[in-house]
Design a protein around this motif. Structure first.
Motif, PDB file in Angstrom:
ATOM      1  N   SER A  88     -30.837 -88.017 -26.277  1.00  0.00           N
ATOM      2  CA  SER A  88     -29.265 -87.894 -25.498  1.00  0.00           C
ATOM      3  C   SER A  88     -29.449 -88.889 -24.362  1.00  0.00           C
ATOM      4  N   LEU A  89     -30.602 -88.946 -23.637  1.00  0.00           N
ATOM      5  CA  LEU A  89     -30.387 -89.718 -22.480  1.00  0.00           C
ATOM      6  C   LEU A  89     -30.266 -91.242 -22.733  1.00  0.00           C
ATOM      7  N   ALA A  90     -30.837 -91.795 -23.842  1.00  0.00           N
ATOM      8  CA  ALA A  90     -30.923 -93.021 -24.419  1.00  0.00           C
ATOM      9  C   ALA A  90     -29.113 -93.450 -24.448  1.00  0.00           C
ATOM     10  N   ALA A  91     -28.751 -92.411 -25.312  1.00  0.00           N
ATOM     11  CA  ALA A  91     -27.118 -92.556 -25.434  1.00  0.00           C
ATOM     12  C   ALA A  91     -26.484 -92.652 -24.246  1.00  0.00           C
ATOM     13  N   LEU A  92     -26.838 -91.906 -23.487  1.00  0.00           N
ATOM     14  CA  LEU A  92     -25.904 -91.775 -22.153  1.00  0.00           C
ATOM     15  C   LEU A  92     -26.046 -93.074 -21.416  1.00  0.00           C
ATOM     16  N   TYR A 103     -39.044 -84.797 -15.120  1.00  0.00           N
ATOM     17  CA  TYR A 103     -39.156 -86.142 -14.933  1.00  0.00           C
ATOM     18  C   TYR A 103     -37.863 -86.863 -15.659  1.00  0.00           C
ATOM     19  N   THR A 104     -36.579 -86.395 -15.603  1.00  0.00           N
ATOM     20  CA  THR A 104     -35.423 -86.948 -16.081  1.00  0.00           C
ATOM     21  C   THR A 104     -35.105 -88.270 -15.440  1.00  0.00           C
ATOM     22  N   ARG A 105     -35.205 -88.188 -14.160  1.00  0.00           N
ATOM     23  CA  ARG A 105     -34.929 -89.395 -13.088  1.00  0.00           C
ATOM     24  C   ARG A 105     -35.708 -90.552 -13.777  1.00  0.00           C
ATOM     25  N   ASN A 106     -36.990 -90.255 -14.194  1.00  0.00           N
ATOM     26  CA  ASN A 106     -38.052 -91.450 -14.554  1.00  0.00           C
ATOM     27  C   ASN A 106     -37.408 -91.927 -15.850  1.00  0.00           C
ATOM     28  N   MET A 107     -37.122 -90.835 -16.887  1.00  0.00           N
ATOM     29  CA  MET A 107     -36.614 -91.844 -18.073  1.00  0.00           C
ATOM     30  C   MET A 107     -35.312 -92.488 -17.816  1.00  0.00           C
ATOM     31  N   VAL A 108     -34.512 -92.004 -16.733  1.00  0.00           N
ATOM     32  CA  VAL A 108     -33.206 -92.746 -16.497  1.00  0.00           C
ATOM     33  C   VAL A 108     -33.574 -94.188 -15.875  1.00  0.00           C
ATOM     34  N   THR A 109     -34.551 -94.062 -14.968  1.00  0.00           N
ATOM     35  CA  THR A 109     -35.198 -95.260 -14.238  1.00  0.00           C
ATOM     36  C   THR A 109     -35.586 -96.322 -15.391  1.00  0.00           C
ATOM     37  N   GLY A 110     -36.337 -95.993 -16.051  1.00  0.00           N
ATOM     38  CA  GLY A 110     -36.959 -96.830 -17.168  1.00  0.00           C
ATOM     39  C   GLY A 110     -35.971 -97.288 -18.511  1.00  0.00           C
ATOM     40  N   ALA A 111     -35.120 -96.461 -18.701  1.00  0.00           N
ATOM     41  CA  ALA A 111     -34.340 -96.632 -19.841  1.00  0.00           C
ATOM     42  C   ALA A 111     -32.938 -97.580 -19.313  1.00  0.00           C
ATOM     43  N   PRO A 129     -28.635 -99.979 -26.518  1.00  0.00           N
ATOM     44  CA  PRO A 129     -28.045-100.469 -27.535  1.00  0.00           C
ATOM     45  C   PRO A 129     -28.844 -99.983 -28.957  1.00  0.00           C
ATOM     46  N   HIS A 130     -30.267 -99.995 -28.936  1.00  0.00           N
ATOM     47  CA  HIS A 130     -30.767 -99.716 -30.000  1.00  0.00           C
ATOM     48  C   HIS A 130     -31.938 -98.878 -29.826  1.00  0.00           C
ATOM     49  N   LEU A 131     -31.799 -97.828 -30.783  1.00  0.00           N
ATOM     50  CA  LEU A 131     -32.828 -96.693 -31.074  1.00  0.00           C
ATOM     51  C   LEU A 131     -33.746 -96.519 -31.840  1.00  0.00           C
ATOM     52  N   VAL A 132     -34.979 -96.578 -31.970  1.00  0.00           N
ATOM     53  CA  VAL A 132     -36.058 -96.547 -32.901  1.00  0.00           C
ATOM     54  C   VAL A 132     -36.660 -95.024 -32.773  1.00  0.00           C
ATOM     55  N   VAL A 133     -36.722 -94.450 -33.820  1.00  0.00           N
ATOM     56  CA  VAL A 133     -37.309 -93.123 -33.938  1.00  0.00           C
ATOM     57  C   VAL A 133     -38.685 -93.427 -34.779  1.00  0.00           C
ATOM     58  N   PHE A 152     -27.995 -85.812 -36.058  1.00  0.00           N
ATOM     59  CA  PHE A 152     -27.946 -85.955 -34.588  1.00  0.00           C
ATOM     60  C   PHE A 152     -27.437 -86.932 -33.858  1.00  0.00           C
ATOM     61  N   ALA A 153     -27.780 -88.118 -34.026  1.00  0.00           N
ATOM     62  CA  ALA A 153     -27.476 -89.363 -33.573  1.00  0.00           C
ATOM     63  C   ALA A 153     -26.107 -89.555 -33.689  1.00  0.00           C
ATOM     64  N   ALA A 154     -25.500 -89.256 -34.816  1.00  0.00           N
ATOM     65  CA  ALA A 154     -24.003 -89.481 -35.010  1.00  0.00           C
ATOM     66  C   ALA A 154     -23.125 -88.656 -33.931  1.00  0.00           C
ATOM     67  N   LYS A 155     -23.538 -87.704 -33.498  1.00  0.00           N
ATOM     68  CA  LYS A 155     -22.838 -87.007 -32.419  1.00  0.00           C
ATOM     69  C   LYS A 155     -22.784 -87.744 -31.117  1.00  0.00           C
ATOM     70  N   LEU A 156     -23.915 -88.529 -30.831  1.00  0.00           N
ATOM     71  CA  LEU A 156     -24.101 -89.405 -29.687  1.00  0.00           C
ATOM     72  C   LEU A 156     -23.417 -90.661 -29.578  1.00  0.00           C
TER      73      LEU A 156
END
Length: 430
Positions: free
Chosen positions: A145-149, A112-120, A153-157, A182-186
């Motif tokens: 990775s998808l959020a960074a791609l 469901y990669t396409r769905n993640m892209v649609t929502g994000a 702007p903001h990521l919450v884990v 990991f986020a530093a690489k993204l």
């Protein structure tokens, strides 16, 4: 006044206006199976009073065990999708005294990669849930990775199920440090890590007394106060024309306005502007908003701009400033997420929609396919299959007015449409 001072003044004005009207924060959530994503959404809805009493009584009767199963609040969304919602992203809305939230419940499975892209793609903030017992999984890396791609702007884990690891600070610290590395690489611009228990409500809406070692904000407090006004590009003026307004009444026979939504920068009455693709220059004679004339327009205001000269402007054209104008090109290189079973191949012909402009396009080449888990490039890939992401070059029949996606998300993205079925088959980021 210097350019940085003007930028800060406009950002402050935008933030003040947004706060006064209870601005909207768009959130995308992602999490693997059993990470507690549905329970977290239910907890936010319940604790923000967005659940009616009869709904709560119904899920109370259906729940098993000591706790009310708040994840049942989202079950109706799955039923809606089964009844024919095309894009498999479910939206929930709730509000607090400070903000209104649009929460996109995006599936995180690899298929469901396409769905993640649609929502994000339109999200201001992404929440990635991690099960404290399991730590970072491949899916966690994939979601980040998808959020960074998508340049969220903001990521919450949200490290969930802390109650099942005895509220351990050591477990939380290990996950936080691993995800931060990991986020530093993204190149994630803003990362926040919060320990929570969605089931019990700890650190979701109110601070937890069972985790006194955590001195950061609870999840809802962070969502209410995260600064999104500064994410907007106030430097590059962009106004895609959506509609030409020409009233037919005698009283307004001379009125000619261009309606649309400001996609970047600031427009003031008296500014010198350029119209693309013609390249003609003129000045802004007036700006009309929903409540009447305004002197200044900035994102995401929907306004009608009137120009001093009778230049040829139609839907799909772009009003901008001559300095800092977008790139005008017919050769588009972009990262494309492919969303249909039929693969994307070279020489394939598609319709392309960019802002308010619709053109036809042909695929010139597929450069590589991206592995979003490892960030490696498959240079041998000659096509993109369902849910694949890769770099593609397209040739359009008419010029587009584009910016890099990281500079302006509105003018840096497009969708691809199958002309035979009129179905959206791809999303691209320049």
């Amino acid at each position: 006044m210097s350019a940085p001072e003007i930028h800060d003044e406009l950002a402050a004005a935008a933030a003040e206006i947004a706060t006064a009207r209870k601005d909207i924060l768009r959130i995308a959530t992602a999490g693997s199976v059993d990470d507690g994503k549905s329970t977290l959404i239910g907890r936010l809805l319940y604790d923000s009073k967005a659940v009616f009493e009869d709904q709560y009584e119904a899920i109370s009767r259906a729940s098993r065990g000591d706790h009310v199963d708040l994840s049942l609040l989202t079950d109706g969304l799955r039923a809606e999708r089964e009844q024919g919602i095309t894009i498999d992203v479910a939206y929930r809305y709730f509000t607090t005294p400070r903000r209104t939230f649009i929460l996109a419940d995006t599936p995180g499975h690899v298929q469901y990669t396409r769905n993640m892209v649609t929502g994000a793609s339109t999200a201001d903030l992404a929440i990635v849930l991690v099960d404290a017992r399991k730590g970072m999984l491949e899916q966690s890396r994939r979601h980040a990775s998808l959020a960074a791609l998508l340049r969220v702007p903001h990521l919450v884990v949200a490290v969930n199920k802390m109650d099942l690891v005895d509220w351990s600070q050591e477990v939380f610290t290990a996950i936080r440090d691993e995800f931060t590395a990991f986020a530093a690489k993204l190149d994630v611009p803003d990362l926040t890590v919060v320990p929570i228990s969605a089931l019990a409500g700890d650190n979701v809406v109110t601070p937890s007394e069972r985790m006194p070692w955590y001195d950061g904000p609870c999840l809802l407090h962070h969502l209410e106060h995260v600064d999104v006004a500064s994410d907007v590009n106030y430097d590059d003026a962009r106004f895609p024309v959506q509609y030409v307004i020409r009233p037919q009444s005698d009283a307004h026979r001379d009125y000619r306005g261009y309606a649309g939504t400001v996609a970047g920068g600031v427009f003031r009455v008296g500014d010198e502007v350029q119209v693309l693709p013609s390249g003609l220059t003129t000045t802004v004679a007036a700006i009309d908003g929903p409540a009447g004339p305004v002197e200044v327009a900035f994102p995401p205001m929907a306004v009608t701009i009137r120009l001093a000269d009778d230049v040829d402007v139609s839907r799909g054209d772009l009003i901008c400033r001559a300095e800092g104008a977008p790139t005008v090109t017919q050769d588009v290189e972009a990262v494309v997420c492919w969303m249909t079973d039929e693969p994307l191949r070279p020489r394939q012909k598609l319709a392309l929609k960019h802002t308010t402009r619709s053109v036809r396009a042909v695929v010139k080449s597929v450069h590589h396919r991206l592995d979003v888990n490892t960030l490696d490039h498959d240079e041998e890939a000659g096509e993109l299959g369902l849910n694949d992401i890769g770099r593609v070059t397209l040739r359009t029949t008419q010029p587009l007015f584009v910016d890099d996606y990281h500079r302006n998300r509105a003018t840096g993205r497009f969708i691809l449409v199958d002309e035979a079925t009129n179905a959206t088959v791809g999303a691209g980021m320049l």
